[in-house]
Design an enzyme around this catalytic site. Structure first.
Site, PDB file in Angstrom:
ATOM      1  N   TRP A  62      42.701  38.495  37.648  1.00  0.00           N
ATOM      2  CA  TRP A  62      41.348  38.183  38.147  1.00  0.00           C
ATOM      3  C   TRP A  62      40.291  38.937  37.348  1.00  0.00           C
ATOM      4  O   TRP A  62      39.183  39.175  37.838  1.00  0.00           O
ATOM      5  CB  TRP A  62      41.225  38.546  39.626  1.00  0.00           C
ATOM      6  N   SER A  63      40.607  39.300  36.138  1.00  0.00           N
ATOM      7  CA  SER A  63      39.766  40.216  35.385  1.00  0.00           C
ATOM      8  C   SER A  63      38.410  39.612  34.984  1.00  0.00           C
ATOM      9  O   SER A  63      38.345  38.593  34.301  1.00  0.00           O
ATOM     10  CB  SER A  63      40.528  40.638  34.125  1.00  0.00           C
ATOM     11  N   ASN A  64      37.335  40.290  35.396  1.00  0.00           N
ATOM     12  CA  ASN A  64      35.995  39.895  34.944  1.00  0.00           C
ATOM     13  C   ASN A  64      35.848  40.126  33.442  1.00  0.00           C
ATOM     14  O   ASN A  64      35.097  39.415  32.773  1.00  0.00           O
ATOM     15  CB  ASN A  64      34.928  40.701  35.684  1.00  0.00           C
ATOM     16  N   HIS A  65      36.555  41.122  32.951  1.00  0.00           N
ATOM     17  CA  HIS A  65      36.490  41.441  31.524  1.00  0.00           C
ATOM     18  C   HIS A  65      37.103  40.325  30.668  1.00  0.00           C
ATOM     19  O   HIS A  65      36.566  39.987  29.603  1.00  0.00           O
ATOM     20  CB  HIS A  65      37.210  42.770  31.279  1.00  0.00           C
ATOM     21  N   LEU A  66      38.199  39.738  31.138  1.00  0.00           N
ATOM     22  CA  LEU A  66      38.805  38.634  30.369  1.00  0.00           C
ATOM     23  C   LEU A  66      37.860  37.441  30.307  1.00  0.00           C
ATOM     24  O   LEU A  66      37.656  36.836  29.250  1.00  0.00           O
ATOM     25  CB  LEU A  66      40.142  38.196  30.973  1.00  0.00           C
TER      26      LEU A  66
END
Ligand SMILES: *Cc1c(COP(=O)(O)O)cnc(C)c1O
Length: 315
Positions: A80-84
């Site tokens: 669920w990474s916002n960074h990805l």
């Protein structure tokens, strides 16, 4: 010489991306009663997918990649990474290929990973054990590839912190306190460093969203060993990363309905819950001006909406 001018052209490509992050005063009766003025810096408005602090952390990484003539960004994140998502969108916006090592089983899918794919990101799923040794993963896939550029999980590092420092230059007022949520501590470190360099009286506070958040101090130290340590409030993790309870979810629901500003439980919900709790406990001095950074990350809600046990606010 030709390469040099190519680089200059590349830098121009970055310029149209203007930061839009106004400071909005929040008027909640419980806070006004205590005479505490809370302002929200709307980094969530920077971009819908390259959200909040993730753009700030990527900016100098992308510039460095351009300077080194790399055209392929490689990074790491959870499902669920916002960074990805930010890396996938920023990557294709600025003409990079993107690849992510995703912690999770082959074929794991969700709205965030689907959007990463839509932006053209290649996903390589790895188990928890292999995920731990990121250098090894990178080297085994890309060690011989001269076109790839390594970006740390969550955008951690000096280049990320440098981008986050710029937030302080944008501020319209001098605040007694600045609060931000912490995952890697990069945003907190960048802000704390900028406050120190500018000799401002502002106290810088971090709300770690993980359990045992004391490690954030070490991460800040690694980036800026000589600055005044920011203040960490370690008791607002709600059981750990992406964990929540009914109290937190009820707060998030009330906050959104009262302000018209969307937040989510993983980062900004915990952050604003902490500020609310500190106000109620008289942590601040009346008339203090508190700035809270809305670091974005709203797509995290897509994995959490089923947890809400919606309260009837009309009663
Ligand atoms: C990634 C993220 C953070 C954590 O920032 P760090 O610089 O890693 O401490 C905070 N808020 C949101 C919304 C994020 O997506």
């Amino acid at each position: 010489m030709k390469q040099f001018s190519l680089n200059l052209f590349s830098f121009n490509v970055m310029l149209p991306f203007k930061i839009h992050s106004p400071e909005t005063e929040l008027c909640l009766p419980a806070w006004e009663k205590k005479h505490i003025k809370v302002t929200l810096k709307r980094d969530d408005l920077i971009h819908p997918f390259i959200s909040g602090n993730k753009w700030r952390k990527l900016k100098y990484n992308l510039e460095e990649a351009l300077q080194l003539q790399k055209n392929h960004l490689v990074t790491f994140g959870g499902a669920w990474s916002n960074h990805l998502l930010a890396t996938a969108c920023a990557g294709t916006t600025f003409k990079f290929k993107t690849t992510a090592f995703v912690r999770g089983e082959e074929g794991v899918n969700n709205p965030v990973l689907a959007m990463c794919r839509l932006f053209g990101m290649q996903l390589i799923y790895v188990d928890r054990e292999s995920y731990r040794d990121k250098e090894n993963l990178y080297n085994s896939y890309f060690g011989q590839d001269p076109t790839t550029f390594y970006i740390h999980e969550g955008g951690y590092g000096m280049l990320g912190a440098k981008g986050c420092s710029e937030l302080v230059d944008e501020l319209q007022h001098e605040y007694q306190h600045i609060f931000t949520a912490c995952g890697t501590g990069t945003t907190l470190a960048g802000i704390a460093n900028a406050i120190e360099k500018r000799d401002l009286f502002t106290r810088v506070h971090g709300i770690p969203v993980l359990k045992n958040g004391g490690f954030i101090q070490e991460e800040v130290d690694q980036l800026y060993p000589d600055i005044t340590p920011p203040i960490l409030h370690l008791d607002y993790h709600f059981g750990g990363y992406a964990k929540s309870n009914t109290d937190l979810l009820a707060f998030v629901q009330h906050f959104i309905a009262a302000t018209g500003i969307m937040i989510e439980p993983t980062y900004t919900g915990k952050l604003l819950y902490a500020v609310d709790d500190l106000i109620k406990r008289d942590y601040f001095t009346p008339a203090d001006q508190v700035l809270v950074i809305h670091t974005g990350g709203l797509t995290g809600l897509l994995g959490m909406y089923e947890r809400f046990n919606f309260i009837d606010l009309h009663q």
